[in-house]
Write a protein that holds these residues in place. Structure first.
Motif, PDB file in Angstrom:
ATOM      1  N   VAL A  26       0.861  -1.196   0.000  1.00  0.00           N
ATOM      2  CA  VAL A  26       0.000   0.000   0.000  1.00  0.00           C
ATOM      3  C   VAL A  26       0.891   1.238   0.000  1.00  0.00           C
ATOM      4  CG1 VAL A  26      -1.605   1.349   1.424  1.00  0.00           C
ATOM      5  CG2 VAL A  26      -2.022  -1.087   1.036  1.00  0.00           C
ATOM      6  N   LEU A  27       0.569   2.156  -0.905  1.00  0.00           N
ATOM      7  CA  LEU A  27       1.309   3.421  -0.983  1.00  0.00           C
ATOM      8  C   LEU A  27       0.611   4.473  -0.124  1.00  0.00           C
ATOM      9  CD1 LEU A  27       3.395   5.396  -2.291  1.00  0.00           C
ATOM     10  CD2 LEU A  27       1.712   5.751  -4.110  1.00  0.00           C
ATOM     11  N   ILE A  28       1.383   5.064   0.786  1.00  0.00           N
ATOM     12  CA  ILE A  28       0.843   6.171   1.593  1.00  0.00           C
ATOM     13  C   ILE A  28       1.604   7.442   1.223  1.00  0.00           C
ATOM     14  CG2 ILE A  28       0.489   7.076   3.916  1.00  0.00           C
ATOM     15  CD1 ILE A  28       0.192   4.317   4.959  1.00  0.00           C
TER      16      ILE A  28
ATOM     17  N   ILE B   4      12.177  -3.913 -11.143  1.00  0.00           N
ATOM     18  CA  ILE B   4      11.681  -2.982 -12.165  1.00  0.00           C
ATOM     19  C   ILE B   4      10.266  -2.583 -11.754  1.00  0.00           C
ATOM     20  CG2 ILE B   4      10.869  -2.790 -14.574  1.00  0.00           C
ATOM     21  CD1 ILE B   4      13.940  -2.713 -14.377  1.00  0.00           C
ATOM     22  N   TYR B   5      10.002  -1.279 -11.826  1.00  0.00           N
ATOM     23  CA  TYR B   5       8.707  -0.733 -11.412  1.00  0.00           C
ATOM     24  C   TYR B   5       7.957  -0.259 -12.649  1.00  0.00           C
ATOM     25  CZ  TYR B   5       5.675   1.567  -7.909  1.00  0.00           C
ATOM     26  OH  TYR B   5       4.641   1.925  -7.087  1.00  0.00           O
ATOM     27  N   LEU B   6       6.873  -0.928 -13.008  1.00  0.00           N
ATOM     28  CA  LEU B   6       6.030  -0.483 -14.126  1.00  0.00           C
ATOM     29  C   LEU B   6       4.924   0.393 -13.546  1.00  0.00           C
ATOM     30  CD1 LEU B   6       5.648  -3.812 -16.193  1.00  0.00           C
ATOM     31  CD2 LEU B   6       7.221  -1.908 -16.627  1.00  0.00           C
ATOM     32  N   GLU B   7       4.978   1.676 -13.861  1.00  0.00           N
ATOM     33  CA  GLU B   7       4.127   2.680 -13.210  1.00  0.00           C
ATOM     34  C   GLU B   7       3.211   3.357 -14.220  1.00  0.00           C
ATOM     35  OE1 GLU B   7       2.392   4.356 -10.929  1.00  0.00           O
ATOM     36  OE2 GLU B   7       4.149   4.954  -9.728  1.00  0.00           O
ATOM     37  N   ALA B   8       1.895   3.207 -14.027  1.00  0.00           N
ATOM     38  CA  ALA B   8       0.962   3.913 -14.918  1.00  0.00           C
ATOM     39  C   ALA B   8       0.660   5.315 -14.400  1.00  0.00           C
ATOM     40  CB  ALA B   8      -0.331   3.115 -15.053  1.00  0.00           C
ATOM     41  N   GLY B   9       1.141   5.630 -13.179  1.00  0.00           N
ATOM     42  CA  GLY B   9       0.882   6.950 -12.580  1.00  0.00           C
ATOM     43  C   GLY B   9      -0.293   6.880 -11.627  1.00  0.00           C
ATOM     44  N   SER B  10      -0.167   7.592 -10.517  1.00  0.00           N
ATOM     45  CA  SER B  10      -1.234   7.561  -9.521  1.00  0.00           C
ATOM     46  C   SER B  10      -2.534   8.103 -10.115  1.00  0.00           C
ATOM     47  CB  SER B  10      -0.819   8.388  -8.305  1.00  0.00           C
ATOM     48  OG  SER B  10      -1.737   8.173  -7.278  1.00  0.00           O
ATOM     49  N   GLY B  11      -3.605   7.352  -9.917  1.00  0.00           N
ATOM     50  CA  GLY B  11      -4.902   7.775 -10.450  1.00  0.00           C
ATOM     51  C   GLY B  11      -5.034   7.569 -11.957  1.00  0.00           C
ATOM     52  N   ALA B  12      -4.174   6.726 -12.537  1.00  0.00           N
ATOM     53  CA  ALA B  12      -4.220   6.496 -13.992  1.00  0.00           C
ATOM     54  C   ALA B  12      -5.593   5.994 -14.430  1.00  0.00           C
ATOM     55  CB  ALA B  12      -3.162   5.460 -14.383  1.00  0.00           C
TER      56      ALA B  12
ATOM     57  N   VAL C   8       4.109  -3.557 -10.120  1.00  0.00           N
ATOM     58  CA  VAL C   8       3.121  -2.891 -10.981  1.00  0.00           C
ATOM     59  C   VAL C   8       2.236  -1.993 -10.121  1.00  0.00           C
ATOM     60  CG1 VAL C   8       1.136  -3.232 -12.515  1.00  0.00           C
ATOM     61  CG2 VAL C   8       3.127  -4.749 -12.693  1.00  0.00           C
ATOM     62  N   GLY C   9       2.078  -0.738 -10.535  1.00  0.00           N
ATOM     63  CA  GLY C   9       1.218   0.193  -9.801  1.00  0.00           C
ATOM     64  C   GLY C   9       0.616   1.242 -10.720  1.00  0.00           C
ATOM     65  N   GLY C  10      -0.384   1.937 -10.170  1.00  0.00           N
ATOM     66  CA  GLY C  10      -1.028   3.022 -10.910  1.00  0.00           C
ATOM     67  C   GLY C  10      -2.363   2.609 -11.476  1.00  0.00           C
ATOM     68  N   GLY C  11      -3.444   3.201 -10.960  1.00  0.00           N
ATOM     69  CA  GLY C  11      -4.777   2.997 -11.542  1.00  0.00           C
ATOM     70  C   GLY C  11      -5.434   1.670 -11.210  1.00  0.00           C
ATOM     71  N   ILE C  12      -4.909   0.926 -10.227  1.00  0.00           N
ATOM     72  CA  ILE C  12      -5.534  -0.362  -9.865  1.00  0.00           C
ATOM     73  C   ILE C  12      -6.603  -0.068  -8.816  1.00  0.00           C
ATOM     74  CG2 ILE C  12      -5.127  -2.653  -8.857  1.00  0.00           C
ATOM     75  CD1 ILE C  12      -2.219  -2.396  -9.994  1.00  0.00           C
TER      76      ILE C  12
ATOM     77  N   VAL D 216       2.307  -5.839  -6.267  1.00  0.00           N
ATOM     78  CA  VAL D 216       1.236  -4.952  -6.738  1.00  0.00           C
ATOM     79  C   VAL D 216       1.058  -3.828  -5.713  1.00  0.00           C
ATOM     80  CG1 VAL D 216      -1.250  -4.793  -7.205  1.00  0.00           C
ATOM     81  CG2 VAL D 216       0.052  -6.769  -8.030  1.00  0.00           C
ATOM     82  N   VAL D 217       0.966  -2.592  -6.230  1.00  0.00           N
ATOM     83  CA  VAL D 217       0.845  -1.420  -5.360  1.00  0.00           C
ATOM     84  C   VAL D 217      -0.486  -0.716  -5.619  1.00  0.00           C
ATOM     85  CG1 VAL D 217       1.915   0.766  -4.657  1.00  0.00           C
ATOM     86  CG2 VAL D 217       3.346  -1.075  -5.585  1.00  0.00           C
ATOM     87  N   THR D 218      -1.184  -0.367  -4.531  1.00  0.00           N
ATOM     88  CA  THR D 218      -2.357   0.509  -4.676  1.00  0.00           C
ATOM     89  C   THR D 218      -2.201   1.700  -3.738  1.00  0.00           C
ATOM     90  OG1 THR D 218      -3.631  -0.621  -2.968  1.00  0.00           O
ATOM     91  CG2 THR D 218      -3.939  -1.406  -5.214  1.00  0.00           C
ATOM     92  N   GLY D 219      -2.659   2.861  -4.191  1.00  0.00           N
ATOM     93  CA  GLY D 219      -2.592   4.072  -3.386  1.00  0.00           C
ATOM     94  C   GLY D 219      -3.950   4.728  -3.263  1.00  0.00           C
ATOM     95  N   THR D 220      -4.419   5.331  -4.369  1.00  0.00           N
ATOM     96  CA  THR D 220      -5.641   6.145  -4.368  1.00  0.00           C
ATOM     97  C   THR D 220      -6.865   5.403  -3.815  1.00  0.00           C
ATOM     98  OG1 THR D 220      -4.766   7.203  -6.341  1.00  0.00           O
ATOM     99  CG2 THR D 220      -7.092   7.589  -5.851  1.00  0.00           C
TER     100      THR D 220
HETATM  101  C1  1GP Z   1       2.002   3.501  -7.199  1.00  0.00           C
HETATM  102  O1  1GP Z   1       1.386   5.405  -8.302  1.00  0.00           O
HETATM  103  C2  1GP Z   1       0.936   4.176  -7.856  1.00  0.00           C
HETATM  104  O2  1GP Z   1       2.779   2.978  -8.195  1.00  0.00           O
HETATM  105  C3  1GP Z   1      -0.282   4.305  -7.034  1.00  0.00           C
HETATM  106  O3  1GP Z   1      -1.281   4.489  -7.956  1.00  0.00           O
HETATM  107  O4  1GP Z   1      -2.784   5.836  -6.586  1.00  0.00           O
HETATM  108  O5  1GP Z   1      -3.506   4.900  -8.790  1.00  0.00           O
HETATM  109  O6  1GP Z   1      -3.170   3.397  -6.833  1.00  0.00           O
HETATM  110  P1  1GP Z   1      -2.794   4.656  -7.513  1.00  0.00           P
END
Ligand code: 1GP
Length: 247
Positions: free
Chosen positions: A20-22, A171-179, A201-205, A222-226
């Motif tokens: 989890v990304l904080i 290796i970090y495949l990043e779609a960008g936070s909130g993708a 893998v993270g971004g937009g999950i 797998v990383v989730t933030g938003t």
């Molecule tokens: C971490 O940037 C992501 O790689 C987090 O993305 O905020 O979309 O989960 P979300």
């Protein structure tokens, strides 16, 4: 045992790790302790802490609060050298290898290196690849780099291999936070088939099904933030979906 070895044992035992990304920015101020406690009790394997933009000066204090509340590893996911401090268990020592901006390829790292040595924090060399998630990410703007088109797995594979041959451990495949679009299974499969090192893998999950699709395609972390900022109760669902090897 190093934090990197711990992550690898989780990957071996559970199939993949859930992180989890904080973001230690002011928007998380009121929920920090409760999110960390939820993570402690929901099968989350580690916390990444970091963000591209800090809107106040309380980052260090918040990282300390996260560390104090956490009984899982707290890993620095750097948006910039200004967020470095002594409260992390380890850090992703990252280079934005998808880009051609020398400052994010080596400049920030040179500024950080003497401080990292002074603090003595464990470093995990990580090749960070920004992928086009369709929403124009904060990372894209802040790093001044173009993302890799999602429909070109060959370009992604070449970058990821270059990272591996340069000695990166992840290796970090990043779609960008909130993708809008998370990293596609085709890209994940092409990259993980070619590589010998674990892929994050993270971004937009935004749901457990998508997280599960990422690990099926080959993701090791797998990383989730938003989505967790919106609803931290979902952590155990994500953890369950990512931990595909059941004992
Ligand atoms: C971490 O940037 C992501 O790689 C987090 O993305 O905020 O979309 O989960 P979300």
């Amino acid at each position: 045992m190093s934090i990197f070895s711990k992550l690898n044992s989780v990957i071996d035992e559970k199939g993949a790790a859930y992180v989890v990304l904080i973001d230690p920015d002011r928007k998380s101020d009121d929920t920090l302790e409760s999110s960390v406690e939820n993570a402690n009790n929901s099968g989350v394997d580690a916390l990444f802490v970091g963000g591209s933009l800090m809107m106040d000066m309380k980052c260090i204090d918040r990282v300390k609060r996260i560390k104090d509340a956490s009984n899982i590893p707290v890993i620095f996911f750097p948006g910039g050298v200004g967020q470095l401090n002594s409260h992390y268990d380890a850090m992703l020592f990252m280079s934005v290898i998808s880009g051609r901006n020398p400052h994010y390829l080596i400049g920030e790292q040179v500024i950080a290196a003497p401080m990292v040595k002074d603090i003595g924090v464990e470093t995990i060399p990580t090749g960070y690849m920004l992928m086009d998630g369709g929403a124009g990410s904060t990372v894209e703007f802040m790093s001044g780099t173009r993302p890799i088109p999602m429909n070109r797995p060959d370009i992604s594979v070449a970058h990821a291999l270059a990272g591996q041959y340069l000695g990166m451990k992840l290796i970090y495949l990043e779609a960008g936070s909130g993708a809008e679009n998370s990293v596609s299974p085709d890209v994940i499969k092409a990259v993980t088939d070619a590589l010998d090192i674990p892929v994050i893998v993270g971004g937009g999950i935004r749901n457990a099904e998508t997280a599960s699709e990422k690990v099926k395609a080959g993701a090791s972390i797998v990383v989730t933030g938003t989505i967790i900022e919106e609803n931290s109760k979902l952590m155990s669902e994500f953890a369950d979906a990512v931990h595909w090897k059941k004992s």
